[in-house]
Write a protein that holds these residues in place. Structure first.
Motif, mmCIF file in Angstrom:
data_model
loop_
_atom_site.group_PDB
_atom_site.id
_atom_site.type_symbol
_atom_site.label_atom_id
_atom_site.label_comp_id
_atom_site.label_asym_id
_atom_site.label_seq_id
_atom_site.Cartn_x
_atom_site.Cartn_y
_atom_site.Cartn_z
ATOM 1 N N SER A 109 -5.637 -4.086 8.094
ATOM 2 C CA SER A 109 -5.196 -4.564 6.783
ATOM 3 C C SER A 109 -4.722 -3.440 5.861
ATOM 4 C CB SER A 109 -6.308 -5.379 6.113
ATOM 5 O OG SER A 109 -7.489 -4.617 6.050
ATOM 6 N N CYS A 110 -5.469 -2.346 5.699
ATOM 7 C CA CYS A 110 -5.048 -1.269 4.787
ATOM 8 C C CYS A 110 -4.377 -0.104 5.510
ATOM 9 C CB CYS A 110 -6.225 -0.766 3.956
ATOM 10 S SG CYS A 110 -7.439 0.189 4.883
ATOM 11 N N LEU A 111 -4.315 -0.131 6.825
ATOM 12 C CA LEU A 111 -3.651 0.868 7.676
ATOM 13 C C LEU A 111 -4.266 2.268 7.591
ATOM 14 C CD1 LEU A 111 0.069 -0.188 7.134
ATOM 15 C CD2 LEU A 111 -1.487 -0.915 8.934
ATOM 16 N N LEU A 112 -5.548 2.352 7.222
ATOM 17 C CA LEU A 112 -6.256 3.630 7.188
ATOM 18 C C LEU A 112 -6.454 4.117 8.623
ATOM 19 C CD1 LEU A 112 -7.732 5.740 5.428
ATOM 20 C CD2 LEU A 112 -9.806 4.443 5.821
ATOM 21 N N LEU A 113 -6.195 5.390 8.852
ATOM 22 C CA LEU A 113 -6.268 5.973 10.195
ATOM 23 C C LEU A 113 -7.609 6.670 10.398
ATOM 24 C CD1 LEU A 113 -4.216 6.178 12.547
ATOM 25 C CD2 LEU A 113 -3.770 8.493 11.789
ATOM 26 N N TYR A 132 -17.794 -2.446 14.300
ATOM 27 C CA TYR A 132 -17.514 -1.742 13.050
ATOM 28 C C TYR A 132 -16.291 -2.312 12.346
ATOM 29 C CZ TYR A 132 -20.818 1.640 14.831
ATOM 30 O OH TYR A 132 -21.955 2.238 15.322
ATOM 31 N N VAL A 133 -16.283 -2.191 11.012
ATOM 32 C CA VAL A 133 -15.148 -2.602 10.195
ATOM 33 C C VAL A 133 -14.706 -1.409 9.353
ATOM 34 C CG1 VAL A 133 -15.779 -5.048 10.102
ATOM 35 C CG2 VAL A 133 -16.656 -3.478 8.373
ATOM 36 N N CYS A 134 -13.578 -1.536 8.701
ATOM 37 C CA CYS A 134 -13.046 -0.469 7.864
ATOM 38 C C CYS A 134 -13.986 -0.202 6.689
ATOM 39 C CB CYS A 134 -11.667 -0.863 7.357
ATOM 40 S SG CYS A 134 -10.923 0.339 6.231
ATOM 41 N N GLY A 135 -14.244 1.065 6.432
ATOM 42 C CA GLY A 135 -15.135 1.429 5.340
ATOM 43 C C GLY A 135 -14.481 1.318 3.982
ATOM 44 N N LYS A 136 -13.179 1.244 3.957
ATOM 45 C CA LYS A 136 -12.443 1.180 2.692
ATOM 46 C C LYS A 136 -12.262 -0.269 2.214
ATOM 47 C CE LYS A 136 -8.064 2.737 0.709
ATOM 48 N NZ LYS A 136 -6.772 3.361 1.016
ATOM 49 N N CYS A 137 -11.788 -1.141 3.136
ATOM 50 C CA CYS A 137 -11.478 -2.510 2.721
ATOM 51 C C CYS A 137 -12.250 -3.587 3.477
ATOM 52 C CB CYS A 137 -9.980 -2.774 2.866
ATOM 53 S SG CYS A 137 -9.437 -2.861 4.582
ATOM 54 N N GLY A 138 -12.961 -3.197 4.542
ATOM 55 C CA GLY A 138 -13.711 -4.174 5.336
ATOM 56 C C GLY A 138 -12.872 -4.895 6.362
ATOM 57 N N GLY A 139 -11.650 -4.428 6.599
ATOM 58 C CA GLY A 139 -10.751 -5.049 7.560
ATOM 59 C C GLY A 139 -11.102 -4.717 8.999
#
Length: 148
Positions: free
Chosen positions: A119-123, A135-142
């Motif tokens: 969703s936020c494309l964090l690498l 695990y999910v993204c630590g920034k947006c939960g995606g």
């Protein structure tokens, strides 16, 4: 280079640089991985890592000089360890390296695994694999997906 040639090389380096004879055995040891060579206290023999032959004869000569510093100081009953001042002085006198250079062939590059948030494309770059279902993204939960 075979073991007989190595023995001759060690004996000639000992006479030319130290003005003393090398009276023990010099041999190759294929099991050495993190060091260029070693001096064995119990037998007074010297072992050389044969992989350093690919780096050039100059590097092998430096390793032999270093091990001969250990050898001659130990035989004479003087300080033969790396931290001893006598050892450091003899290294400087014969222009022997204190440490050998790392092998170019053994230089390993760590493989990185890349993950990306959908969703936020964090690498995310990791050295170890991770469970993307856990695990999910630590920034947006995606949701995280594997890139490479």
């Amino acid at each position: 280079m075979n073991e007989a040639q190595l023995q001759e090389l060690v004996e000639s380096i000992s006479i030319t640089h130290f003005n003393k004879k090398f009276l023990h055995k010099a041999s190759f040891n294929n099991r050495l991985r993190t060091t260029g060579g070693r001096y064995l206290l119990r037998t007074s023999n010297i072992e050389i890592n044969p992989k350093y032959l690919a780096e050039g004869l100059e590097e092998v000569v430096g390793i032999i000089k270093h091990e001969l510093c250990h050898y001659h100081l130990h035989i004479e009953g003087r300080g033969y360890k790396h931290g001893d001042p006598e050892f450091k002085e003899l290294l400087a006198k014969v222009k022997a390296p204190r440490f050998c250079k790392p092998l170019q062939t053994a230089a390993r590059t760590k493989k990185t695994i890349e993950y990306q948030c959908s969703s936020c494309l964090l690498l995310y770059k990791r050295y170890k694999r991770m469970n993307i279902n856990k695990y999910v993204c630590g920034k947006c939960g995606g949701k995280i997906k594997l890139i490479s």
